[in-house]
Design a protein around this motif. Structure first.
Motif, PDB file in Angstrom:
ATOM      1  N   GLY A 103       0.801  -1.207   0.000  1.00 51.75           N
ATOM      2  CA  GLY A 103       0.000   0.000   0.000  1.00 51.75           C
ATOM      3  C   GLY A 103       0.838   1.263   0.000  1.00 51.75           C
ATOM      4  N   GLU A 104       0.270   2.340   0.543  1.00 51.00           N
ATOM      5  CA  GLU A 104       0.888   3.649   0.451  1.00 51.00           C
ATOM      6  C   GLU A 104       1.795   3.995   1.628  1.00 51.00           C
ATOM      7  N   ARG A 105       1.477   3.506   2.837  1.00 51.67           N
ATOM      8  CA  ARG A 105       2.202   3.973   4.021  1.00 51.67           C
ATOM      9  C   ARG A 105       2.740   2.797   4.840  1.00 51.67           C
ATOM     10  N   TYR A 106       3.678   3.123   5.715  1.00 55.01           N
ATOM     11  CA  TYR A 106       4.236   2.146   6.643  1.00 55.01           C
ATOM     12  C   TYR A 106       4.560   2.847   7.956  1.00 55.01           C
ATOM     13  N   GLY A 107       4.792   2.081   8.992  1.00 55.55           N
ATOM     14  CA  GLY A 107       5.128   2.653  10.293  1.00 55.55           C
ATOM     15  C   GLY A 107       6.629   2.928  10.374  1.00 55.55           C
ATOM     16  N   ARG A 108       6.996   4.205  10.253  1.00 58.58           N
ATOM     17  CA  ARG A 108       8.422   4.553  10.315  1.00 58.58           C
ATOM     18  C   ARG A 108       8.931   4.501  11.746  1.00 58.58           C
ATOM     19  N   VAL A 109       8.141   4.984  12.689  1.00 55.91           N
ATOM     20  CA  VAL A 109       8.481   4.956  14.113  1.00 55.91           C
ATOM     21  C   VAL A 109       7.363   4.233  14.847  1.00 55.91           C
ATOM     22  N   TYR A 110       7.740   3.293  15.701  1.00 59.43           N
ATOM     23  CA  TYR A 110       6.746   2.581  16.508  1.00 59.43           C
ATOM     24  C   TYR A 110       7.342   2.337  17.885  1.00 59.43           C
ATOM     25  N   GLN A 111       6.691   2.850  18.918  1.00 55.21           N
ATOM     26  CA  GLN A 111       7.178   2.707  20.287  1.00 55.21           C
ATOM     27  C   GLN A 111       6.035   2.269  21.196  1.00 55.21           C
ATOM     28  N   ILE A 112       6.365   1.418  22.142  1.00 56.60           N
ATOM     29  CA  ILE A 112       5.429   1.049  23.207  1.00 56.60           C
ATOM     30  C   ILE A 112       6.139   1.251  24.543  1.00 56.60           C
ATOM     31  N   ASN A 113       5.548   2.064  25.392  1.00 52.79           N
ATOM     32  CA  ASN A 113       6.093   2.336  26.717  1.00 52.79           C
ATOM     33  C   ASN A 113       5.496   1.326  27.696  1.00 52.79           C
ATOM     34  N   TYR A 114       6.292   0.339  28.077  1.00 51.58           N
ATOM     35  CA  TYR A 114       5.788  -0.703  28.962  1.00 51.58           C
ATOM     36  C   TYR A 114       5.724  -0.275  30.416  1.00 51.58           C
ATOM     37  N   LEU A 115       6.115   0.944  30.726  1.00 59.17           N
ATOM     38  CA  LEU A 115       5.856   1.497  32.049  1.00 59.17           C
ATOM     39  C   LEU A 115       4.406   1.971  32.155  1.00 59.17           C
ATOM     40  N   ARG A 116       3.775   2.196  31.009  1.00 59.00           N
ATOM     41  CA  ARG A 116       2.385   2.650  30.980  1.00 59.00           C
ATOM     42  C   ARG A 116       1.417   1.554  30.562  1.00 59.00           C
ATOM     43  N   CYS A 117       1.861   0.638  29.719  1.00 53.87           N
ATOM     44  CA  CYS A 117       0.974  -0.369  29.134  1.00 53.87           C
ATOM     45  C   CYS A 117       0.270  -1.188  30.219  1.00 53.87           C
ATOM     46  N   ILE A 118      -1.041  -1.371  30.063  1.00 49.45           N
ATOM     47  CA  ILE A 118      -1.817  -2.166  31.015  1.00 49.45           C
ATOM     48  C   ILE A 118      -2.229  -3.506  30.402  1.00 49.45           C
TER      49      ILE A 118
END
Length: 255
Positions: A103-118
């Protein structure tokens, strides 16, 4: 119309039940007192959780190696803890017609903060391409707060044998719809030639070539899993070598 007296649906207890009612809550306690004690030998012996356990996240790939994430940011919008950060980019900006995702787009930056994730899984429900799923890996502790922010390279699924590392063109004659339907089962000769011309030293060329020539079966997408059991000494050695994280790899030992 006469009002009938209230009658509870729960059946009434008999004389014996009424006598034992004050101590009925201790039934589970008394029954557990006579069961054998089971000690978990973690981390030397690890018991895998149930199949639907919500562990660490994974960004998945298609069978030819392209990423499923299209950078739509719906997972970030759905996250109630504001733990996900995504920046999308256009595949058209990549050189020579290469693609990171269909397709047209992709995820250039992807972050998950596991100090916040529930670990609620709402991000999984919001993803339109099944790019984001959750694995059974629960070993996410670390010695530093910065190390608990997982980057795209930490979350991206490992390349299975036979996949071709992106960027490279989509399978010829297809659109993103064919990818979403699962009609792309392996890399093609055209994709192989494109990567060979531009990245002749790419480590994934040999495996993809065997698949294209029919010498190996089509690749099966892999996933991050709970790391295997280890001795206490081995765990301590790996922790010291990776800055406190149990495991191997970059960014604080995340696999």
């Amino acid at each position: 119309m006469t009002d009938k007296p209230y009658e509870p649906l729960r059946p009434k207890k008999g004389p014996l039940g009424e006598l034992l009612a004050p101590v009925a809550g201790f039934g589970v306690t008394f029954s557990s007192m006579f069961r054998p004690t089971v000690t978990e030998q973690y981390p030397r012996t690890k018991t895998p959780p149930q199949r639907r356990y919500h562990g660490r996240h994974q960004l998945n790939r298609y069978a030819d190696g392209l990423e499923k994430c299209i950078g739509c940011e719906l997972c970030a919008w759905a996250c109630p803890a504001d733990a996900i950060y995504v920046e999308g980019a256009d595949n058209a900006d990549l050189p020579d017609g290469g693609h990171m995702s269909p397709g047209e787009r992709y995820g250039r930056v992807y972050q998950i903060n596991y100090l916040r994730c529930i670990f609620c899984g709402l991000c999984i429900e919001a993803c339109p391409t099944r790019a984001l799923t959750m694995t059974n890996d629960y070993e996410l502790a670390g010695p530093e707060r910065a190390g608990m922010i997982y980057e795209k390279k930490d979350l991206l699924a490992p390349l299975a044998e036979g996949m071709l590392a992106a960027p490279h063109p989509m399978v010829e004659g297809t659109t993103d719809t064919e990818y979403y339907r699962g009609e792309v089962a392996a890399p093609t000769a055209e994709q192989l030639d494109w990567v060979r011309d531009r990245r002749p030293d790419d480590a994934t060329l040999s495996g993809a070539e065997r698949v294209v020539h029919g010498e190996a079966p089509p690749p099966t997408p892999s996933r991050h899993r709970l790391r295997g059991s280890a001795t206490k000494a081995a765990v301590a050695t790996r922790e010291a070598a990776t800055g406190g994280h149990v495991g191997t790899g970059s960014a604080g030992g995340r696999a």
